[in-house]
Write a protein that holds these residues in place. Structure first.
Motif, PDB file in Angstrom:
ATOM      1  N   UNK A  25     -27.842 -12.512   6.619  1.00 39.04           N
ATOM      2  CA  UNK A  25     -28.255 -11.103   6.626  1.00 39.04           C
ATOM      3  C   UNK A  25     -28.495 -10.628   5.198  1.00 39.04           C
ATOM      4  N   UNK A  26     -27.558 -10.996   4.321  1.00 41.40           N
ATOM      5  CA  UNK A  26     -27.596 -10.578   2.917  1.00 41.40           C
ATOM      6  C   UNK A  26     -28.866 -11.119   2.238  1.00 41.40           C
ATOM      7  N   UNK A  27     -29.113 -12.412   2.427  1.00 45.82           N
ATOM      8  CA  UNK A  27     -30.263 -13.045   1.770  1.00 45.82           C
ATOM      9  C   UNK A  27     -31.588 -12.560   2.358  1.00 45.82           C
ATOM     10  N   UNK A  28     -31.607 -12.329   3.673  1.00 48.17           N
ATOM     11  CA  UNK A  28     -32.850 -11.891   4.313  1.00 48.17           C
ATOM     12  C   UNK A  28     -33.352 -10.584   3.703  1.00 48.17           C
ATOM     13  N   UNK A  29     -32.410  -9.686   3.364  1.00 47.40           N
ATOM     14  CA  UNK A  29     -32.816  -8.397   2.796  1.00 47.40           C
ATOM     15  C   UNK A  29     -33.644  -8.601   1.516  1.00 47.40           C
ATOM     16  N   UNK A  30     -33.332  -9.648   0.760  1.00 47.72           N
ATOM     17  CA  UNK A  30     -34.141  -9.963  -0.426  1.00 47.72           C
ATOM     18  C   UNK A  30     -35.429 -10.689  -0.037  1.00 47.72           C
ATOM     19  N   UNK A  31     -35.293 -11.729   0.804  1.00 55.68           N
ATOM     20  CA  UNK A  31     -36.447 -12.604   1.067  1.00 55.68           C
ATOM     21  C   UNK A  31     -37.570 -11.852   1.788  1.00 55.68           C
ATOM     22  N   UNK A  77     -42.423 -23.228   0.681  1.00 56.19           N
ATOM     23  CA  UNK A  77     -41.020 -23.326   1.120  1.00 56.19           C
ATOM     24  C   UNK A  77     -40.941 -23.237   2.651  1.00 56.19           C
ATOM     25  N   UNK A  78     -41.350 -24.294   3.358  1.00 57.12           N
ATOM     26  CA  UNK A  78     -41.463 -24.221   4.828  1.00 57.12           C
ATOM     27  C   UNK A  78     -40.137 -23.921   5.542  1.00 57.12           C
ATOM     28  N   UNK A  79     -39.030 -24.355   4.964  1.00 56.67           N
ATOM     29  CA  UNK A  79     -37.743 -24.078   5.632  1.00 56.67           C
ATOM     30  C   UNK A  79     -37.369 -22.598   5.489  1.00 56.67           C
ATOM     31  N   UNK A  85     -36.809 -19.940   8.628  1.00 57.42           N
ATOM     32  CA  UNK A  85     -35.589 -19.103   8.668  1.00 57.42           C
ATOM     33  C   UNK A  85     -35.942 -17.621   8.606  1.00 57.42           C
ATOM     34  N   UNK A  86     -36.850 -17.264   7.702  1.00 61.55           N
ATOM     35  CA  UNK A  86     -37.249 -15.864   7.511  1.00 61.55           C
ATOM     36  C   UNK A  86     -37.879 -15.305   8.799  1.00 61.55           C
ATOM     37  N   UNK A  87     -38.757 -16.088   9.421  1.00 62.40           N
ATOM     38  CA  UNK A  87     -39.412 -15.619  10.655  1.00 62.40           C
ATOM     39  C   UNK A  87     -38.396 -15.463  11.777  1.00 62.40           C
ATOM     40  N   UNK A 100     -32.055  -6.690  13.102  1.00 62.63           N
ATOM     41  CA  UNK A 100     -33.018  -6.245  12.086  1.00 62.63           C
ATOM     42  C   UNK A 100     -33.789  -5.037  12.597  1.00 62.63           C
ATOM     43  N   UNK A 101     -34.234  -5.113  13.842  1.00 56.84           N
ATOM     44  CA  UNK A 101     -34.999  -3.985  14.418  1.00 56.84           C
ATOM     45  C   UNK A 101     -34.118  -2.734  14.444  1.00 56.84           C
ATOM     46  N   UNK A 102     -32.869  -2.895  14.855  1.00 57.11           N
ATOM     47  CA  UNK A 102     -31.970  -1.725  14.950  1.00 57.11           C
ATOM     48  C   UNK A 102     -31.706  -1.131  13.560  1.00 57.11           C
ATOM     49  N   UNK A 103     -31.466  -2.005  12.578  1.00 56.76           N
ATOM     50  CA  UNK A 103     -31.164  -1.520  11.217  1.00 56.76           C
ATOM     51  C   UNK A 103     -32.377  -0.790  10.636  1.00 56.76           C
ATOM     52  N   UNK A 104     -33.558  -1.353  10.849  1.00 52.73           N
ATOM     53  CA  UNK A 104     -34.757  -0.723  10.280  1.00 52.73           C
ATOM     54  C   UNK A 104     -35.029   0.616  10.949  1.00 52.73           C
ATOM     55  N   UNK A 105     -34.692   0.690  12.219  1.00 51.21           N
ATOM     56  CA  UNK A 105     -34.886   1.961  12.893  1.00 51.21           C
ATOM     57  C   UNK A 105     -33.882   3.010  12.369  1.00 51.21           C
TER      58      UNK A 105
END
Ligand SMILES: N[C@@H](CCC(=O)N[C@@H](CS)C(=O)NCC(=O)O)C(=O)O
Length: 210
Positions: free
Chosen positions: A165-171, A184-186, A190-192, A200-205
């Motif tokens: 969760x932490x890293x996704x916010x940056x990536x 960087x295919x991996x 992971x990002x997708x 993620x949808x709930x947090x962004x909302x």
């Protein structure tokens, strides 16, 4: 009750919201508009000595620093996402949180500032020397993340953790910062996958950025 004060457009706030949503906790999000200086009002200066965001208020106990807040909430909840019963796995989770704070996240933040935020807040054109410096650090650092995600499904192995969760916010900022993830295919896989999570949808909302 948890209350998170933050700025929905900032990755420091979104990482806390992503973790809160993954933990499934009940919380209130109070948006502070940094462009209006709401973070420098006395009530927020009482939460953070420099008037920065995010902050957490947990039944009157106040904390700042996004990584500390993420770890604290997961610890209180005794969540498997923070491996409370396995010190080595917890070490691996902390390792990737710290890696993103000190390395990849630090330079993605620099790129976001140069290529996106400077224009938004009228601070002039991007500085190419700063961009080149960030890219020089990011290429090997993101390569290391890609290699790690080739070893397991998630950053700390085959189970999701708060490090993801932490890293996704940056990536997720790579798209607007024009940092191509194709080499960087991996990370792309992971990002997708993480982007499609209900948390993620709930947090962004909640943050008003959905
Ligand atoms: N290391 C801190 C960084 C906090 C931070 O710099 N927050 C920014 C938003 S991304 C902020 O509040 N900036 C306003 C200011 O510095 O006055 C964390 O992880 O929480």
């Amino acid at each position: 009750m948890y209350t998170i004060h933050g700025f929905g457009m900032s990755f420091n706030t979104t990482k806390v919201l992503y973790v809160a949503e993954e933990l499934g906790i009940d919380y209130e999000f109070v948006g502070l508009d940094l462009t209006k200086g709401e973070h420098k009002l006395p009530e927020h200066m009482a939460r953070h000595p420099l008037g920065k965001t995010p902050t957490l208020d947990h039944d009157g106990k106040v904390l700042f620093e996004s990584a500390t807040i993420c770890r604290y909430m997961a610890e209180v909840e005794q969540s498997p996402l923070y491996a409370h019963s396995d010190p080595y796995r917890r070490g691996q989770i902390n390792q990737w949180i710290d890696y993103f704070s000190a390395h990849s996240g630090r330079w993605l933040s620099s790129l976001l500032f140069e290529r996106v935020f400077k224009g938004m807040i009228g601070m002039g054109d991007p500085d190419q020397a700063n961009i080149d410096e960030a890219l020089g650090f990011l290429e090997p650092q993101m390569g290391a993340v890609d290699a790690q995600l080739g070893r397991g499904q998630y950053l700390a192995g085959d189970a999701l953790s708060i490090a993801d969760s932490f890293a996704f916010a940056y990536v997720e900022t790579c798209a607007v910062s024009q940092f191509p993830l194709d080499p960087y295919p991996n990370i792309v896989r992971w990002n997708n996958e993480y982007a499609g999570r209900a948390a993620v949808q709930r947090a962004q909302s909640r943050a008003g950025t959905a």
